[in-house]
Write an enzyme that holds these catalytic residues in place. Sequence first.
Site, PDB file in Angstrom:
ATOM      1  CD  GLU A  52      42.883  38.580  30.703  1.00 30.49           C
ATOM      2  OE1 GLU A  52      44.031  38.985  30.980  1.00 30.49           O
ATOM      3  OE2 GLU A  52      42.178  37.999  31.534  1.00 30.49           O
TER       4      GLU A  52
ATOM      5  CE1 TYR B  68      40.669  41.422  37.751  1.00 28.68           C
ATOM      6  CE2 TYR B  68      41.493  43.068  39.283  1.00 28.68           C
ATOM      7  CZ  TYR B  68      41.706  41.974  38.478  1.00 28.68           C
ATOM      8  OH  TYR B  68      42.943  41.409  38.399  1.00 28.68           O
TER       9      TYR B  68
ATOM     10  CD  GLU C  18      49.344  39.747  37.924  1.00 30.95           C
ATOM     11  OE1 GLU C  18      49.352  40.127  36.730  1.00 30.95           O
ATOM     12  OE2 GLU C  18      49.444  38.549  38.253  1.00 30.95           O
TER      13      GLU C  18
ATOM     14  CE1 TYR D 124      41.028  32.300  33.814  1.00 31.03           C
ATOM     15  CE2 TYR D 124      41.012  34.110  32.259  1.00 31.03           C
ATOM     16  CZ  TYR D 124      41.640  33.404  33.253  1.00 31.03           C
ATOM     17  OH  TYR D 124      42.891  33.795  33.708  1.00 31.03           O
TER      18      TYR D 124
ATOM     19  CD  GLU E 219      44.675  37.539  39.372  1.00 29.53           C
ATOM     20  OE1 GLU E 219      45.116  37.025  38.318  1.00 29.53           O
ATOM     21  OE2 GLU E 219      44.590  38.775  39.536  1.00 29.53           O
TER      22      GLU E 219
HETATM   23  C1  LIG Z   1      49.152  36.942  28.522  1.00 30.20           C
HETATM   24  C2  LIG Z   1      49.302  37.974  29.618  1.00 30.20           C
HETATM   25  C3  LIG Z   1      48.155  37.869  30.638  1.00 30.20           C
HETATM   26  C4  LIG Z   1      48.266  38.926  31.704  1.00 30.20           C
HETATM   27  N1  LIG Z   1      47.250  38.660  32.761  1.00 30.20           N
HETATM   28  C5  LIG Z   1      47.458  37.914  33.827  1.00 30.20           C
HETATM   29  S1  LIG Z   1      48.838  37.245  34.105  1.00 30.20           S
HETATM   30  N2  LIG Z   1      46.475  37.835  34.799  1.00 30.20           N
HETATM   31  C6  LIG Z   1      46.667  38.448  36.095  1.00 30.20           C
HETATM   32  C7  LIG Z   1      45.770  39.673  36.194  1.00 30.20           C
HETATM   33  O1  LIG Z   1      45.837  40.189  37.510  1.00 30.20           O
HETATM   34  C8  LIG Z   1      44.332  39.328  35.878  1.00 30.20           C
HETATM   35  O2  LIG Z   1      43.591  40.532  35.859  1.00 30.20           O
HETATM   36  C9  LIG Z   1      44.230  38.618  34.527  1.00 30.20           C
HETATM   37  O3  LIG Z   1      44.628  39.485  33.490  1.00 30.20           O
HETATM   38  C10 LIG Z   1      45.126  37.373  34.541  1.00 30.20           C
HETATM   39  C11 LIG Z   1      45.005  36.570  33.272  1.00 30.20           C
HETATM   40  O4  LIG Z   1      43.658  36.211  33.090  1.00 30.20           O
END
Ligand SMILES: CCCCNC(=S)N1C[C@H](O)[C@@H](O)[C@@H](O)[C@H]1CO
Length: 649
Positions: free
Chosen positions: A124, A78, A184, A330, A264
């Site tokens: 995150e 990223y 997403e 993680y 992912e």
């Molecule tokens: C609790 C909601 C989490 C949203 N994130 C999700 S689904 N994810 C998909 C997102 O693309 C990635 O950047 C990460 O954020 C991963 C979770 O580690």
Amino acid sequence: MAGVTMWSAILCSALIFCFDCSEARTFGIDYENDTFVLDGKPFRYVSGSIHYSRVPYQYWMDRLTKMFAAGLNAIQVYIPWNIHEPFQGQYDFSGQQDVVTFLKLAHSIGLYVILRPGPYICAEWEFGGFPAWLLKGNSDIRLRSSDPRYIKAVDQWFDVLLSEIAPLLYVNGGPIISVQVENEYGSYFACDYDYLRFLRQKMIDILGNDVVLFTTDGDGIGYLRCGTLQGLYTTVDFGITYNPAQNFNVQRVWEPKGPLVNSEFYTGWLDHWGESHSHTDAAAFAKSLDLLLAYGANVNMYMFEGGTNFGFWNGAEYPPFKAIPTSYDYDAPLSEAGDITEKYVAIRQVISKYYPPPPIPIPPSTPKFAYGKITMNLVATIPDYLEKYTPGGPIKSKYPINMEEIDHYYGFVMYRHILKDNVSWPTTLDIMGVRDRGYVMINQIPFGIIERDKNTSVNITGVIGDYLDVLVENQARINYGNNINDNRKGLITNVTHNGDPLTDWLIYPLLENITLVQPFSLKHSYPKQNGHLSTPALYAGQLVVPMEAAHPMDTYFDMSLWTKGQIWMNNFNLGRYWPAAGPQIRLYVPKPVLKQGENTVIMLELESSPCIQDGNCFVTFMDQPLINGTVHPFLGHRHGKLGHHGYLP
Ligand SMILES: CCCCNC(=S)N1C[C@H](O)[C@@H](O)[C@@H](O)[C@H]1CO
């Protein structure tokens, strides 16, 4: 013949890193055979996610080499916009932000790159990668849409970023084989195809047509409806599965032909303060990986190396508001400190069933050292410190102003109001717009803690001329979901007392640059107390590292007797601590932030200092992590639930 020689020479000069100029480098999709093709040959990637912003740049090579030694042939990366454009129009691609060097290191090892430049990345990460200045003067901006204010900022940013990236494309001799558009998008409410079209065109304009552009969405029909676009290859993401066909059926709705891709494949999961550390069983993951590889899928394991949210870079979920801890371990195959785990070994074993083992041994985990206990000393309470150390003095305003409007985007800000009336008996102070947590003091005596969406009032007493101080912590901007636009920080509404707005405020941005914390004439009278709450204050200590060749080493900072705050080591912002909430009890201290001899530790303790409670004014450096400790779901107070008026003293 001369003409051909000339052209191949020109092609070579155009291709950086080109090894064999006789063949043009190509990477694309063979829809007929449902595969990627690299230089005309079928290609499948087995990839892992690593975020250069979460690993000290001195350790980039170590982590990348360990990923290659696991049998990976690619990494997924990223690019957080906010670390590269801290202020609009000011760019930083140096040191920890030197993404070009990071990608070249991957290339030098033999790893291809799947690049995810956003502009939104989720992850995150603070604000999903967005710079906070997007919100300045634009409290109604609609991010991740065709909002012209947003598009203008993205357009300028992508002009700069994509120009840095273009020379590193595979077709140009670099390691980048594909580039993701947005992130997403199908999970977001806007469903704005014009926005996706803008991004697709912008990437083609600068990167050209010889790169695979793709999207990633959850593997649900509802997600993909708004997540992808003609001309962008649709991929999906999902965790452990024992029925890959079922998961990929969703991708096949949009891509009846072409390579199967899980962008992912979750090796673990994220944590939140106050909730148990996430864990994913290594054997279960390895079994699912085996099934995916046997099914012929391209896989990126998210995360392969999680790393750390140093500084103020963690993100948050909402609703309810839940901040992400400093550790982004993680439960990944490589630990936060890059250590080899059982999951790493299990994954390497599975990959070796499909590909020859990598031509290098597994590098060892870095050594850790327990430097032991050091004493901390009070430097100053925050009110004292800010009166002395706010260059240019406080900002004066009739009403409170949010952090973005004063160009102070991260960390803390103190709002001061001088009482204009006597408050002889406890009356209610309401601070509805606290973003996110506030520490209320009268003449430095703590009266309570307020928290967004929970307890936003405190009973106060005082007399005319008393200082009402509210120290506000920006715990993180939301990084996921439909509330990402509501991310202003500090105080975003007025403060009322008995229903009347308080006017005339002094606003002190708490320095993000801690170097100005010079030990005051150490005051041996500890800060004011009120029950278990102590005045937010700065403490300093010295960690002495032996002058021996083996030192310094990685270590872990244990402040389990403290409550909540921020830590700096030699002016490097190690991140937030909150052992009172858990699950993270110790912070990772990477070797590069230490030096032989004296190392200065500075702590900002917000809530309850052990120096006062029981004289245990120390912290300890250990040789083991602790990120799965006891949790206190009432957001971090050992002393029990929030009272109606905040934490009761
Ligand atoms: C609790 C909601 C989490 C949203 N994130 C999700 S689904 N994810 C998909 C997102 O693309 C990635 O950047 C990460 O954020 C991963 C979770 O580690």
